[in-house]
Design a protein around this motif. Structure first.
Motif, short mmCIF file in Angstrom:
data_model
loop_
_atom_site.label_atom_id
_atom_site.label_comp_id
_atom_site.label_asym_id
_atom_site.label_seq_id
_atom_site.Cartn_x
_atom_site.Cartn_y
_atom_site.Cartn_z
N PRO A 1 0.80 -1.22 0.00
CA PRO A 1 0.00 0.00 0.00
C PRO A 1 0.85 1.28 0.00
O PRO A 1 0.48 2.26 -0.64
CB PRO A 1 -0.82 -0.11 1.28
N ALA A 2 1.98 1.27 0.69
CA ALA A 2 2.84 2.45 0.70
C ALA A 2 3.37 2.76 -0.70
O ALA A 2 3.43 3.93 -1.11
CB ALA A 2 4.00 2.25 1.67
N TYR B 1 0.63 6.88 -6.73
CA TYR B 1 -0.46 7.82 -6.98
C TYR B 1 0.05 9.27 -6.97
O TYR B 1 -0.34 10.07 -7.81
CB TYR B 1 -1.56 7.64 -5.94
N VAL B 2 0.89 9.61 -6.00
CA VAL B 2 1.42 10.98 -5.95
C VAL B 2 2.27 11.26 -7.18
O VAL B 2 2.13 12.31 -7.83
CB VAL B 2 2.21 11.23 -4.65
N VAL C 1 1.77 14.03 -10.22
CA VAL C 1 2.78 15.00 -10.62
C VAL C 1 3.04 14.90 -12.12
O VAL C 1 3.06 15.91 -12.84
CB VAL C 1 4.10 14.81 -9.83
N VAL C 2 3.23 13.68 -12.61
CA VAL C 2 3.54 13.49 -14.03
C VAL C 2 2.36 13.93 -14.90
O VAL C 2 2.53 14.69 -15.87
CB VAL C 2 3.94 12.02 -14.33
N LEU C 3 1.17 13.47 -14.56
CA LEU C 3 0.00 13.85 -15.36
C LEU C 3 -0.29 15.34 -15.26
O LEU C 3 -0.69 15.97 -16.25
CB LEU C 3 -1.22 13.04 -14.92
N LEU D 1 -4.75 11.21 -3.46
CA LEU D 1 -3.32 11.49 -3.54
C LEU D 1 -2.87 11.93 -4.92
O LEU D 1 -1.91 12.70 -5.04
CB LEU D 1 -2.52 10.25 -3.12
N THR D 2 -3.54 11.50 -5.96
CA THR D 2 -3.19 11.99 -7.28
C THR D 2 -3.43 13.49 -7.37
O THR D 2 -2.70 14.21 -8.05
CB THR D 2 -4.01 11.28 -8.37
#
Length: 122
Positions: free
Chosen positions: A32-33, A39-40, A44-46, A67-68
């Motif tokens: 999960p970590a 997700y973060v 950032v990339v997207l 988180l995204t």
């Protein structure tokens, strides 16, 4: 009826992000970590590529709360700070954009720690 659609879109967008996370937990060996970090970084990339903005326009809070959305906020802050301050903005923009959310998280964590008595798990 028009008032319900923003809530429905937020629910669908946030639900889709949760569904992807659950599939990653069930079908891969990712912890999960690592999924949270993924997700973060994906946000950032997207966000940096400008691909997350249409998702935010569609999903509203369903796209910005997970988180995204935090990653998207970091990328958006960096882009704005670079446009305003140049290269220095690459180092300060993300933190400046996320400062309010980080400060609120710290404040509420301290408040909960004062109100409740934490106990060790043993």
């Amino acid at each position: 009826m028009d008032m319900i659609f923003p809530y429905l879109r937020a629910f669908l967008c946030g639900g889709a992000l949760c569904l992807i996370g659950q599939i990653l937990i069930d079908r891969t060996k990712l912890t999960p970590a690592r999924i949270l970090v993924l997700y973060v970084v994906a946000g950032v990339v997207l966000g940096g590529l400008g691909l997350y903005e249409p998702i935010v326009d569609f999903g509203g809070a369903g796209a910005t709360v997970p988180l995204t959305g935090f990653g998207y906020l970091l990328a958006k802050g960096v882009k704005e700070a670079v446009a305003a301050d140049g290269l220095l903005g690459a180092f300060t923009g993300g933190i400046t954009a996320a400062a309010g959310g980080i400060a609120a998280a710290i404040f509420f964590c301290c408040l909960v720690a004062l109100l409740f008595k934490p106990k060790p798990k043993s």
